[in-house]
Design an enzyme around this catalytic site. Structure first.
Site, mmCIF file in Angstrom:
data_model
loop_
_atom_site.group_PDB
_atom_site.id
_atom_site.type_symbol
_atom_site.label_atom_id
_atom_site.label_comp_id
_atom_site.label_asym_id
_atom_site.label_seq_id
_atom_site.Cartn_x
_atom_site.Cartn_y
_atom_site.Cartn_z
ATOM 1 N N ARG A 120 0.817 -1.203 0.000
ATOM 2 C CA ARG A 120 0.000 0.000 0.000
ATOM 3 C C ARG A 120 0.860 1.267 0.000
ATOM 4 N NH1 ARG A 120 -4.774 -0.281 1.960
ATOM 5 N NH2 ARG A 120 -4.368 -1.430 3.886
ATOM 6 N N CYS A 133 -3.527 -17.846 14.565
ATOM 7 C CA CYS A 133 -3.027 -17.114 15.737
ATOM 8 C C CYS A 133 -3.091 -18.038 16.952
ATOM 9 C CB CYS A 133 -3.883 -15.885 16.014
ATOM 10 S SG CYS A 133 -3.691 -14.591 14.783
ATOM 11 N N CYS A 137 -8.520 -12.402 18.676
ATOM 12 C CA CYS A 137 -9.101 -11.152 19.167
ATOM 13 C C CYS A 137 -10.458 -10.986 18.494
ATOM 14 C CB CYS A 137 -8.217 -9.966 18.798
ATOM 15 S SG CYS A 137 -6.468 -10.194 19.134
ATOM 16 N N ARG A 142 -8.613 -8.829 10.302
ATOM 17 C CA ARG A 142 -8.456 -9.821 9.233
ATOM 18 C C ARG A 142 -9.296 -11.061 9.486
ATOM 19 N NH1 ARG A 142 -2.690 -8.569 9.509
ATOM 20 N NH2 ARG A 142 -2.724 -6.556 8.450
HETATM 21 C C1 LIG Z 1 0.433 -0.800 9.001
HETATM 22 C C2 LIG Z 1 0.926 -1.169 7.676
HETATM 23 C C3 LIG Z 1 2.262 -0.993 7.343
HETATM 24 C C4 LIG Z 1 3.272 -0.404 8.300
HETATM 25 O O1 LIG Z 1 2.976 0.919 8.560
HETATM 26 P P1 LIG Z 1 3.910 1.798 9.532
HETATM 27 O O2 LIG Z 1 3.167 3.090 9.690
HETATM 28 O O3 LIG Z 1 5.213 1.945 8.814
HETATM 29 O O4 LIG Z 1 4.056 1.054 10.805
HETATM 30 C C5 LIG Z 1 2.665 -1.344 6.073
HETATM 31 N N1 LIG Z 1 1.784 -1.827 5.176
HETATM 32 C C6 LIG Z 1 0.490 -1.989 5.461
HETATM 33 C C7 LIG Z 1 -0.436 -2.497 4.414
HETATM 34 C C8 LIG Z 1 0.009 -1.674 6.729
HETATM 35 O O5 LIG Z 1 -1.287 -1.850 7.028
#
Ligand SMILES: *Cc1c(COP(=O)(O)O)cnc(C)c1O
Length: 393
Positions: A120, A133, A137, A142
């Site tokens: 992303r 897991c 939770c 997910r």
């Molecule tokens: C949370 C997340 C991360 C890491 O994000 P940081 O803000 O760097 O901790 C990376 N990729 C995805 C898809 C996430 O949901």
């Protein structure tokens, strides 16, 4: 002061596992084998409410129930509102889907170039290495894939994921998650971390895991040796309430820290569990004492059947106001909303800026006192020259 003692949960007056040898209790495979996974197993151990019974019957169609004996031992069985209980025992609220809720609330599937890998952000990927897991939770973001109760049929594709990372030099940060990566065998983890370390552009490796909290026995010397070998490997654990900060968790964090693993914590803001400044403060202070730096507080994702667990954003903002400036800066996590539909994590902060004009930036401090910092000698662009709105919660 509540929650200041490091409890050692070994038996802890609950008596359920009192005939279990200590060597079994301290063996993570025993903890896994003896998880509570059905209503039939749960009923003799605790007086369930009607809502919990309904929730348990429904769980296998949504997100399986599993609770390690260690974590179950933290439940105050006389308190239907116990903050530990509400995180892992399903309730009837899970059967109610509200209009704003989604099965994939932060749009991960749409950002998956190969199965099990979410890309992303420009420079980092989320690598889902298992769908299991140690415990589940009830607000799991997910739950569509974790525990496979919804027939998602997730199969971790190690080689495809590794190949994607190898062929994308922009990926400098890999986050292993799932499911819980620490459920993998030592051999598999050793292999995965070794493969990642061989990729020259991967400079940052981290693991997201709730296993230290659900089953600290998993943090063995052998596991720590693997982190030492492939380090630095960072880890984000997931504690939501000071009651989770036991002597066992503290010892596990110490083993990790001494193996060179920097530790952070991610909490989810949960209704009636930790949506309270005193509880949150007790938690983050306990975390610092365990060498864990509070990293994020998440607004709870809009996962289907989570309305009863979601706390309000105004509560979250109020908590943040009561932390910043009132306690150690290291103890203060960043409050974020993972944007619904897939925009990534966005910081949500109390409003400190009151105005930016050609003359100055005007802002208030943690006590609400007003201050200004002159901007006359700087160029001020239009984006900066905003007049922030007052936000009242
Ligand atoms: C949370 C997340 C991360 C890491 O994000 P940081 O803000 O760097 O901790 C990376 N990729 C995805 C898809 C996430 O949901």
């Amino acid at each position: 002061m509540p929650y200041t003692e490091d409890r050692n949960t070994w038996y802890e007056g609950q008596g359920i596992w009192k005939d279990t040898p200590k060597s079994d209790w301290e063996d993570w495979t025993w903890q896994l084998r003896n998880r509570i996974t059905s209503l039939e197993q749960l009923e003799p151990l605790i007086d369930l409410t009607e809502g919990e019974m309904k929730g348990c019957q429904h769980a296998n169609k949504k997100l399986a129930m599993a609770i390690t004996p260690y974590f179950f031992n933290l439940i105050d069985r006389d308190d239907p509102d116990c903050p530990i209980r509400k995180q892992v025992i399903p309730r009837a609220g899970e059967m109610i889907a509200s209009a704003e809720e989604m099965l994939d609330p932060v749009g991960e599937d749409a950002h998956s170039p190969v199965p099990g890998l979410v890309h992303r952000y420009p420079d980092r990927v989320l690598f889902l290495v298992t769908d299991r897991c140690a415990a589940y939770c009830r607000y799991c973001t997910r739950s569509r894939l974790v525990s496979n109760a919804q027939d998602y049929n997730f199969h971790p594709e190690f080689e495809q994921g590794l190949k994607y990372i190898e062929t994308h030099p922009e990926v400098r940060d890999v986050l292993l998650s799932g499911g819980d990566p620490l459920l993998l065998s030592d051999n598999k983890l050793d292999y995965l971390l070794g493969r990642l370390r061989q990729i020259p552009h991967v400079e940052f490796i981290r693991i997201g895991s709730r296993i230290p909290v659900f089953m600290p026995q998993r943090i063995t010397e052998e596991l720590c040796e693997i982190f030492r070998k492939h380090g630095p490997v960072w880890m984000s654990i997931h504690a939501n309430h000071p009651k989770e900060c036991t002597a066992e968790l503290k010892a596990a964090c110490e083993r990790l820290a001494f193996a060179g693993v920097p530790l952070g914590n991610q909490s989810v803001l949960l209704n009636g569990i930790n949506d309270d400044a005193d509880v949150m403060k007790a938690l983050i202070h306990r975390l610092l004492r365990m060498r864990v730096r509070p990293y994020y507080i998440y607004q709870c994702d809009l996962i289907t059947g989570s309305a009863h667990l979601r706390a309000s954003v105004c509560k979250g903002l109020e908590i943040m106001k009561k932390l910043r400036g009132h306690t150690t800066g290291y103890a203060v996590p960043q409050y974020v909303i993972d944007a619904p539909g897939g925009g990534g994590k966005v910081p949500i902060n109390p409003q400190y800026i009151t105005k930016i004009d050609d003359e100055a930036i005007h802002f208030r401090n943690f006590e609400g006192k007003l201050f200004r910092y002159p901007l006359k000698s700087f160029t001020i662009d239009d984006e900066c020259r905003c007049h922030e709105q007052e936000i009242e919660c």
